[in-house]
Write an enzyme that holds these catalytic residues in place. Structure first.
Site, PDB file in Angstrom:
ATOM      1  N   ASP A 109       0.843  -1.196   0.000  1.00 18.49           N
ATOM      2  CA  ASP A 109       0.000   0.000   0.000  1.00 18.49           C
ATOM      3  C   ASP A 109       0.876   1.244   0.000  1.00 18.49           C
ATOM      4  O   ASP A 109       2.036   1.197   0.428  1.00 18.49           O
ATOM      5  CB  ASP A 109      -0.887   0.032   1.251  1.00 18.49           C
ATOM      6  CG  ASP A 109      -1.862  -1.132   1.288  1.00 18.49           C
ATOM      7  OD1 ASP A 109      -2.160  -1.690   0.216  1.00 18.49           O
ATOM      8  OD2 ASP A 109      -2.308  -1.474   2.404  1.00 18.49           O
TER       9      ASP A 109
HETATM   10  N1  URA Z   1      -1.195  -5.955   3.857  1.00 15.05           N
HETATM   11  C1  URA Z   1      -1.687  -4.695   3.865  1.00 15.05           C
HETATM   12  O1  URA Z   1      -2.720  -4.450   4.460  1.00 15.05           O
HETATM   13  N2  URA Z   1      -1.018  -3.746   3.201  1.00 15.05           N
HETATM   14  C2  URA Z   1       0.156  -3.954   2.561  1.00 15.05           C
HETATM   15  O2  URA Z   1       0.735  -3.030   2.000  1.00 15.05           O
HETATM   16  C3  URA Z   1       0.660  -5.254   2.567  1.00 15.05           C
HETATM   17  C4  URA Z   1      -0.027  -6.245   3.212  1.00 15.05           C
END
Ligand code: URA
Length: 242
Positions: A109
């Site tokens: 993310d």
């Molecule tokens: N899980 C998440 O919620 N976000 C990420 O970036 C990676 C794994």
């Protein structure tokens, strides 16, 4: 390390190395700016043996790597994509890349930090991302709320996250439990917002998330946020299962 011996047209060779677009490099070749093993070559179709021929552009030796592999410590605020209309991508951070076809292996993310492999090796990416391979990913997280032994048990059993996702069994290690908890979570999948959704499902909120490892590849603790380095031969061999 990552050079595969291969015959390539001279114009493609130069374009792959971002010397210019295919049209531009054809002009450079025709104008005599390129030598192969010390001889000027003016034909864009000339075949280069990538493993052995020495190519120079304006007297500068070029090194052709068929595949490149970088470990990036992704900072927050950067998108896990090759191109983004609005902002910087993880690929933009690899400033001295030779290849222009690099991509991130999986997504983090925008607000997640940590380990991201950047490469142009599609086969390796597939091996690491295929849901059938169950490659472990370890995350460190700060969580708003008290993470408990019950959460650990629920995660280990395979949590029903929401209508779309029942998580595979995951290993939760609690480092600190309190108003703000700290944990390591090992998951074998990589569903959209997976870690955040798993904690949401037990009534808690992830406030900070960082990926520490992917399979055998561990985030180098020396690598500052936003910095990157090439994988070592050992890291690459281990990822390939050699
Ligand atoms: N899980 C998440 O919620 N976000 C990420 O970036 C990676 C794994």
């Amino acid at each position: 390390m990552s050079d595969t011996k291969k015959a390539l047209r001279l114009d493609k060779y130069l374009a792959d190395l971002s010397v210019g677009t295919r049209t531009e490099v054809k002009q450079y070749i025709k104008r005599g700016r390129v030598t192969v093993n010390g001889q000027t070559v003016t034909s864009p179709e000339f075949k280069i043996q990538t493993g052995s021929d020495q190519v120079e552009f304006d007297q500068m030796p070029l090194s052709y790597e068929h595949f490149e592999y970088y470990m990036l410590n992704k900072p927050a605020g950067v998108v896990s994509a090759t191109r983004d209309k609005f902002g910087k991508t993880v690929v933009d951070l690899i400033e001295d890349a030779n290849r222009k076809d690099l991509f991130p292996v999986g997504r983090l993310d925008k607000d997640t930090e940590g380990l991201l492999l950047i490469t142009n090796d599609g086969d390796l990416a597939h091996q690491l991302l295929s849901p059938k391979k169950h490659v472990d990913k370890v995350y460190y997280a700060k969580v708003n709320g008290c993470v408990t032994e019950e959460d650990k048990k629920a995660f280990a059993e395979g949590l029903v996250v929401d209508d779309e996702l029942t998580a595979m069994p995951a290993k939760l290690d609690i480092i600190k439990s309190g108003e703000e908890s700290e944990i390591y979570l090992t998951i074998k999948e990589g569903k959209f917002h997976q870690v955040k959704r798993m904690f949401e499902a037990v009534g808690k909120e992830v406030t900070y998330l960082k990926r520490m490892s992917m399979g055998s590849l561990l985030l180098d603790p020396e690598l500052e946020l936003g910095k990157y380095r090439k994988l070592t031969d050992e890291e690459l061999a281990a990822l390939r299962g050699e």
